[in-house]
Design an enzyme around this catalytic site. Structure first.
Site, mmCIF file in Angstrom:
data_model
loop_
_atom_site.group_PDB
_atom_site.id
_atom_site.type_symbol
_atom_site.label_atom_id
_atom_site.label_comp_id
_atom_site.label_asym_id
_atom_site.label_seq_id
_atom_site.Cartn_x
_atom_site.Cartn_y
_atom_site.Cartn_z
ATOM 1 N N ASN A 289 0.797 -1.089 0.224
ATOM 2 C CA ASN A 289 -0.324 0.362 -0.115
ATOM 3 C C ASN A 289 0.884 1.333 0.158
ATOM 4 O OD1 ASN A 289 -2.271 1.513 0.346
ATOM 5 N ND2 ASN A 289 -1.234 2.052 2.394
ATOM 6 N N ASP B 189 2.227 6.974 0.468
ATOM 7 C CA ASP B 189 0.751 5.789 -0.615
ATOM 8 C C ASP B 189 1.547 5.538 -2.222
ATOM 9 O OD1 ASP B 189 -0.528 5.879 1.855
ATOM 10 O OD2 ASP B 189 -2.026 5.230 0.796
ATOM 11 N N ASP C 133 -0.304 -6.846 3.811
ATOM 12 C CA ASP C 133 -0.710 -5.116 4.405
ATOM 13 C C ASP C 133 -1.824 -4.002 4.059
ATOM 14 O OD1 ASP C 133 0.157 -4.259 7.072
ATOM 15 O OD2 ASP C 133 0.879 -2.688 6.226
ATOM 16 N N HIS D 290 -7.406 -0.614 1.565
ATOM 17 C CA HIS D 290 -6.746 0.609 1.706
ATOM 18 C C HIS D 290 -5.832 0.607 0.386
ATOM 19 C CE1 HIS D 290 -8.024 2.161 5.563
ATOM 20 N NE2 HIS D 290 -7.201 0.773 6.307
ATOM 21 N N GLU E 21 -5.027 -8.876 5.415
ATOM 22 C CA GLU E 21 -5.611 -7.569 6.697
ATOM 23 C C GLU E 21 -6.592 -6.936 6.315
ATOM 24 O OE1 GLU E 21 -4.044 -4.786 10.254
ATOM 25 O OE2 GLU E 21 -3.659 -4.583 7.693
#
Length: 529
Positions: free
Chosen positions: A136, A199, A229, A233, A273
């Site tokens: 991410n 990001d 992870d 997002h 996750e």
């Protein structure tokens, strides 16, 4: 005879005579080599091989026999058959979730050759090795980001710059950070967790291509899969994490990634996750094998702490119906009790050993691939800040053993009773309870399956559910309370199967007679028809 061997001898008398034949330490053929249990390791804290106080790959290799010695009948290892390594890439931070080079390992942990030795030795013991893959975001010190911040055309679009996209650099992150935009060289970049983790821009095809290449790089180096992870997002909507457009783009990316990894390794294992409600987790299971079940973790700890059951078999079976539809029947449950971001289990349970054993029993009789956070099997304590839930692993009663790490002061070290040395010698220790429970999974396919079902009882002190693999059925009962409980097991309309034999028990005083099971306090029993 070790404490664990004494415990196993009791279990064998009650269990194996009716389940898998006579018990004998030499009859490894009676025990499966697999338990499908994963063990999460923070490399920095686990075991030190060179005396610098920092855990490393060679330290883990030296301690593989503690995790699984590859000899199922021996009985003095933990019995896990999977390891999840928290971030091992080069990084400026102690935790590693801000990667500065995806093709290098953290030099504190060793070399690529050391990692190769670890994976080879693990594989000899039947242990799979998965690693944290953090895609991410990168570190703000990654060369990609430095190029992007400098305005270099070949990297500028690899990150999210508000001014380049015509956006106002305002708004908080749905991930919980106070500020989402951070200033650099007169522009503002997106970093939803903090300014040290900019990001990546997955709308840029070169970013996706590079991340696929990196995933394959690690598979080629012997890694068996990934814990991904911050999976939800990748495409971030600052207003909410419930945006359908962002979610659809996340799903498309992870499907692309999974298919590419399967080209290199058809049996690659990917667990995500996805910290969210059931309805939002389900769609991700079409793009990865598993997603950690955060809601279930809270349920299990709450049941152990409050000594109050729920109809977990019914609830999970209905959730699994949804997950099976979402994944075309291919998902694998991933239960756990705690991880590196959460209060440790023993602290959450107010240091109640009986409650910790109950929580372990529920976890390790759950479907799918249970995950154990390192030290959970010992009852390590810890609460925020994060360093205090990632403390050095206690091998010996007294600090200072060569293999013990010292990178961080052990605030919760205590008197040494929470250590491998102390608990290995105590038959009633939490460590030996974990060993016992994992050995059950090794011996019984129904407990290793991905199937759970409802069994109705009218007793809020007893958690009950059905586990099955094909025609093999097991009834699992946990007395959550400190008082003996009697559970009627008569065949009826709601419970049509007659369970007539004790297969496993944590207490030899458990008794099944006249369609009634008597459970001593804090006892788990597994029955078969």
């Amino acid at each position: 005879m070790s404490g664990f061997r004494r415990i196993v001898s009791v279990v064998c008398v009650l269990a194996l005579a009716s389940a898998v034949g006579a018990c004998s330490g030499s009859k490894a053929k009676e025990i499966s080599a697999e338990s499908n249990v994963y063990y999460e390791i923070f490399v920095r804290s686990f075991a030190d091989s060179n005396g610098d106080g920092i855990g490393d790959f060679n330290g883990i290799t030296a301690k593989l026999d503690y995790l699984n010695d590859g000899k199922p009948a021996k009985g003095n290892d933990l019995g896990v058959d999977g390891i999840w390594l928290m971030p091992i890439n080069e990084s400026p931070s102690y935790h590693g979730y801000d990667v500065s080079d995806y093709e290098k390992v953290n030099p504190d942990y060793g070399t690529l050759e050391d990692l190769k030795k670890l994976t080879e030795e693990a594989h000899k013991r039947g242990i799979k090795v998965i690693m944290d893959l953090v895609v991410n975001h990168t570190s703000s010190q990654h060369p990609w980001f430095l190029d992007s911040a400098a305005g270099k055309d070949n990297r500028r679009n690899w990150y999210m710059w508000a001014e380049d996209q015509g956006r106002e650099p305002t708004g908080s992150s749905a991930a919980g950070a106070s500020e989402a935009w951070h200033q650099k060289n007169g522009s503002h970049y997106l970093g939803i967790f903090w300014d040290g983790m900019p990001d990546l821009n997955f709308d840029e095809p070169e970013v996706r291509k590079e991340m696929i290449r990196i995933g394959k790089f690690w598979l080629d180096h012997g890694i068996d899969g990934f814990r991904v992870d911050a999976a939800k997002h990748i495409y971030e909507d600052l207003a909410t994490d419930k945006n359908k457009r962002s979610m659809d783009k996340n799903l498309a990316w992870w499907l692309e990634f999974r298919q590419a990894m399967q080209q290199s390794k058809p049996d690659v294992y990917i667990v995500g996750e996805v910290w969210d409600a059931t309805a939002r987790v389900g769609p991700y299971l079409k793009t990865m094998d598993s997603a950690f079940n955060f809601d279930l973790a809270s349920t299990l700890i709450g049941a152990a702490h409050n000594e109050n059951s729920s109809n977990l078999g019914f609830t999970l079976s209905r959730i699994h119906e949804f997950y099976n539809k979402s994944s075309d029947g291919k998902f694998v449950e991933a239960p756990f009790l705690s991880n590196h971001d959460q209060t440790r289990v023993m602290t959450a349970l107010s240091n109640n050993l009986d409650h910790a054993k109950t929580a372990a029993a529920m976890l390790l009789t759950m479907p799918g691939n249970p995950f154990i956070y390192y030290g959970e099997e010992l009852g390590m304590n810890g609460t925020k800040p994060d360093e205090n839930i990632r403390e050095p692993f206690p091998w010996k009663r007294t600090p200072g053993a060569p293999e013990e790490t010292t990178w961080e002061p052990a605030v919760y070290r205590g008197d040494g009773s929470v250590s491998v040395e102390a608990e290995d010698e105590s038959p009633g220790s939490l460590l030996n309870r974990y060993r016992m429970l994992i050995s059950w999974r090794q011996m019984d396919a129904a407990l290793r399956s991905n199937v759970i079902g409802e069994y109705k009882v009218d007793n809020t002190s007893v958690m009950v559910y059905i586990r099955s693999a094909g025609e093999e059925q097991r009834l699992v009962l946990h007395n959550l309370s400190g008082k003996p409980q009697t559970v009627p097991l008569a065949v009826g309309k709601s419970n049509p199967v007659k369970y007539a034999n004790i297969v496993f028990t944590t207490d030899e005083r458990a008794e099944l007679a006249n369609d009634e099971l008597t459970l001593p306090p804090y006892t788990t029993v597994v029955l078969k028809p």
